[in-house]
Design a protein around this motif. Sequence first.
Motif, PDB file in Angstrom:
ATOM      1  N   CYS A  55       4.325   2.537  -7.032  1.00 49.52           N
ATOM      2  CA  CYS A  55       4.238   1.991  -5.674  1.00 49.52           C
ATOM      3  C   CYS A  55       4.463   3.107  -4.658  1.00 49.52           C
ATOM      4  N   TYR A  56       3.504   3.285  -3.739  1.00 46.62           N
ATOM      5  CA  TYR A  56       3.591   4.391  -2.787  1.00 46.62           C
ATOM      6  C   TYR A  56       4.780   4.251  -1.846  1.00 46.62           C
ATOM      7  N   ILE A  57       5.256   3.040  -1.658  1.00 42.61           N
ATOM      8  CA  ILE A  57       6.361   2.793  -0.738  1.00 42.61           C
ATOM      9  C   ILE A  57       7.657   2.461  -1.479  1.00 42.61           C
ATOM     10  N   ASN A  63      15.009  -2.532  -2.699  1.00 38.44           N
ATOM     11  CA  ASN A  63      14.704  -1.524  -1.680  1.00 38.44           C
ATOM     12  C   ASN A  63      14.436  -2.198  -0.337  1.00 38.44           C
ATOM     13  N   ASP A  64      15.408  -2.116   0.548  1.00 34.92           N
ATOM     14  CA  ASP A  64      15.233  -2.682   1.884  1.00 34.92           C
ATOM     15  C   ASP A  64      15.215  -1.581   2.936  1.00 34.92           C
ATOM     16  N   GLY A  95       3.740  -5.270   2.897  1.00 42.14           N
ATOM     17  CA  GLY A  95       5.143  -5.068   2.571  1.00 42.14           C
ATOM     18  C   GLY A  95       5.318  -3.806   1.748  1.00 42.14           C
ATOM     19  N   GLY A  96       6.171  -3.886   0.741  1.00 45.35           N
ATOM     20  CA  GLY A  96       6.794  -5.005   0.069  1.00 45.35           C
ATOM     21  C   GLY A  96       5.827  -6.156  -0.224  1.00 45.35           C
ATOM     22  N   GLU A  97       6.414  -7.250  -0.597  1.00 43.74           N
ATOM     23  CA  GLU A  97       5.677  -8.504  -0.698  1.00 43.74           C
ATOM     24  C   GLU A  97       5.959  -9.277   0.581  1.00 43.74           C
ATOM     25  N   PRO A  98       4.948  -9.464   1.433  1.00 49.58           N
ATOM     26  CA  PRO A  98       5.199 -10.094   2.734  1.00 49.58           C
ATOM     27  C   PRO A  98       5.892 -11.447   2.668  1.00 49.58           C
ATOM     28  N   LEU A 276       0.183   3.906   5.249  1.00 49.28           N
ATOM     29  CA  LEU A 276       0.622   4.606   4.045  1.00 49.28           C
ATOM     30  C   LEU A 276       1.840   5.483   4.270  1.00 49.28           C
ATOM     31  N   LEU A 277       2.206   5.712   5.533  1.00 55.20           N
ATOM     32  CA  LEU A 277       3.242   6.700   5.840  1.00 55.20           C
ATOM     33  C   LEU A 277       4.290   6.119   6.783  1.00 55.20           C
TER      34      LEU A 277
END
Length: 316
Positions: A55-57, A63-64, A95-98, A276-277
């Motif tokens: 996962c790029y994020i 992870n919050d 998200g995350g998962e929105p 993405l950033l």
Amino acid sequence: MTSPFISAGPMLDPAKFRDPLRTAAGEVRASVAAQALETLWFNTGTLCNLACRTCYIESSPVNDALAYLALADVAAYLDEIAEAGLPTRQIGFTGGEPFMNRELPAMLALSLERGFEVLVLTNAMRPMRRFEAAILALPHRERLTFRVSLDHHIAAIHEAERGPRSWAPAVAGLQWLAAQGFRVAVAGRSLPGETEAAARAGYGALFAQLGIVIDAADPGSLVLFPEMDAGLDVPEITTACWSILGVVPDSLMCASSRMVVWRRGEAGPRVAACTLLPFEPGFDLGATLAEAARPVALNHPHCARFCVLGGASCAT
């Protein structure tokens, strides 16, 4: 188990992507001027029910790093769009998962009521399914698209990235959305060694098997994202690359889109140049859309691999 989406190759030269104005070779780095804001993204938070291997994020159940946005935050930016008369046509949620964010259904309803096209990225699993009643009650569903993440058309490859028992619930969620008459799309990923034609054929066979009407040949209905490994070497993009590659700067998503994030520990939401950033300081453009309407230097490997060379975009 190693993710099947990891690509081999030389590691990134540490001298690259350091100076927003010049490449490691001293050439003028390419930048993208802000055009009309067509798509505004909201990252509703990095929490996710899954912890995908690449996962790029780095979203996960713990992870919050990006805090939950509130309905009032979304409303404030939609108000700015209206007050400034911006030509924004699409609002995206990621998200995350929105659907981990309990205010997402209200955010979707508000965006639809304001007349926008709405795109929500989801894994279509339990977090989404708990809101079935709220989803069915959404207004103007003809302007709403759910893009469901299926990393591959083969269950075992999808689960090698997303974890055991992640395939069946995602497929069931996709089928539920389609059965309710919602517009659905799928986001997949480019598997090393697999041609785009083979991937689209594989997804097409899957959609037929599932009884879901999605045109696998349509890049907007089946989005195949290129790899995003920031650790692998990639050429830096100079001003000369536009003509060499035949790429028009205005076609990149940072020309026409921005993303709102709330990094934990900060005083409030901020506008990032790119979906993405969200954490890169050089891609933080301010607290308002007006502040964010400025050029973006292509000073990150994702700019080169995903956008310029990969030709990808998160919007529709």
